[in-house]
Design a protein around this motif. Structure first.
Motif, PDB file in Angstrom:
ATOM      1  N   ILE A  41       0.832  -1.207   0.000  1.00  0.00           N
ATOM      2  CA  ILE A  41       0.000   0.000   0.000  1.00  0.00           C
ATOM      3  C   ILE A  41       0.864   1.253   0.000  1.00  0.00           C
ATOM      4  N   HIS A  42       1.712   1.391   1.025  1.00  0.00           N
ATOM      5  CA  HIS A  42       2.609   2.550   1.085  1.00  0.00           C
ATOM      6  C   HIS A  42       3.799   2.221   1.974  1.00  0.00           C
ATOM      7  N   PRO A  43       4.916   2.917   1.738  1.00  0.00           N
ATOM      8  CA  PRO A  43       6.108   2.652   2.555  1.00  0.00           C
ATOM      9  C   PRO A  43       5.906   3.133   3.987  1.00  0.00           C
ATOM     10  N   LEU A  44       6.473   2.389   4.932  1.00  0.00           N
ATOM     11  CA  LEU A  44       6.407   2.788   6.343  1.00  0.00           C
ATOM     12  C   LEU A  44       7.724   3.379   6.811  1.00  0.00           C
ATOM     13  N   ASN A  54      12.296  -0.148   2.604  1.00  0.00           N
ATOM     14  CA  ASN A  54      12.286  -1.613   2.636  1.00  0.00           C
ATOM     15  C   ASN A  54      11.206  -2.137   3.581  1.00  0.00           C
ATOM     16  N   ILE A  55      10.432  -1.233   4.172  1.00  0.00           N
ATOM     17  CA  ILE A  55       9.342  -1.619   5.071  1.00  0.00           C
ATOM     18  C   ILE A  55       8.054  -0.989   4.539  1.00  0.00           C
ATOM     19  N   PHE A  68      -0.859  -5.916   7.148  1.00  0.00           N
ATOM     20  CA  PHE A  68       0.413  -6.528   7.499  1.00  0.00           C
ATOM     21  C   PHE A  68       1.525  -5.515   7.290  1.00  0.00           C
ATOM     22  N   VAL A  69       2.696  -5.855   7.802  1.00  0.00           N
ATOM     23  CA  VAL A  69       3.913  -5.102   7.526  1.00  0.00           C
ATOM     24  C   VAL A  69       4.812  -6.042   6.738  1.00  0.00           C
ATOM     25  N   ILE A  70       5.297  -5.581   5.591  1.00  0.00           N
ATOM     26  CA  ILE A  70       6.207  -6.373   4.762  1.00  0.00           C
ATOM     27  C   ILE A  70       7.584  -5.736   4.867  1.00  0.00           C
ATOM     28  N   LYS A  71       8.578  -6.558   5.200  1.00  0.00           N
ATOM     29  CA  LYS A  71       9.933  -6.045   5.364  1.00  0.00           C
ATOM     30  C   LYS A  71      10.892  -6.861   4.512  1.00  0.00           C
ATOM     31  N   GLY A  72      11.664  -6.168   3.686  1.00  0.00           N
ATOM     32  CA  GLY A  72      12.665  -6.812   2.849  1.00  0.00           C
ATOM     33  C   GLY A  72      14.058  -6.481   3.351  1.00  0.00           C
ATOM     34  N   PRO A  73      15.087  -7.039   2.715  1.00  0.00           N
ATOM     35  CA  PRO A  73      16.460  -6.727   3.110  1.00  0.00           C
ATOM     36  C   PRO A  73      16.762  -5.247   2.903  1.00  0.00           C
TER      37      PRO A  73
END
Length: 169
Positions: A41-44, A54-55, A68-73
């Motif tokens: 949806i949008h960056p946190l 990346n979050i 949800f919160v999506i977190k990448g490297p």
């Protein structure tokens, strides 16, 4: 082998055909090992050294009421070594996944076809900062928050580890 394969039935991984790897944008979709598809949806946020977020806040692609919160490297993590910092965070999430007062990992999106892996984490309704600006907190609420922080830290120490990062409430 991923821990999710023992918890969830094996479902073929489906990744939407998107032409980017580390550049994410609203609307990007990723399917986790559970079979659920998540839409960004949008960056946190991002680390100060990050060139791109990346979050991200994400929704379940079928049930938009689930957040949800999506977190990448992070961009500083070494892709050639398969993101060792991200792997460490993944291992810590697995270690504490059933612990109260520690954010839960809900799902995992593995690295496939040049797309970086992602953690799918429990989303909180609001931050402590937001909550405290809405109204003054009572003494009992402050005591409960402090107790939760102490229990979370005690859980980490009980595993023989020392927490040295930022505490997100």
């Amino acid at each position: 082998k991923s821990p999710f394969l023992s918890v969830y039935p094996t479902i073929p991984l489906r990744i939407q055909p998107l032409a980017f790897s580390s550049t994410l944008c609203p609307g990007s979709k990723f399917t986790g090992e559970s079979g659920r598809t998540y839409r960004l949806i949008h960056p946190l946020g991002r680390q100060r050294t990050e060139s791109a977020p990346n979050i991200w806040k994400a929704l379940d692609d079928v049930d938009e009421s689930e957040q949800f919160v999506i977190k990448g490297p992070s961009t500083g993590d070494d892709r050639s070594l398969s993101w060792p910092l991200f792997k460490h965070e993944f291992e810590m999430q697995k270690l504490f996944n059933n612990s109260a007062f520690i954010r839960q990992m809900i799902d995992f999106v593995p690295s496939v076809a040049g797309v970086e892996p992602k953690l799918v984490l429990q989303a909180f309704e609001k931050t402590l900062w937001t909550a405290r600006t809405e109204r003054p907190m009572t003494s009992n609420e402050i005591k409960w928050i402090m107790k939760a922080v102490i229990i979370g830290l005690w859980t980490v120490h009980r595993k023989g580890l020392v927490y040295s990062g930022t505490i997100y409430l």
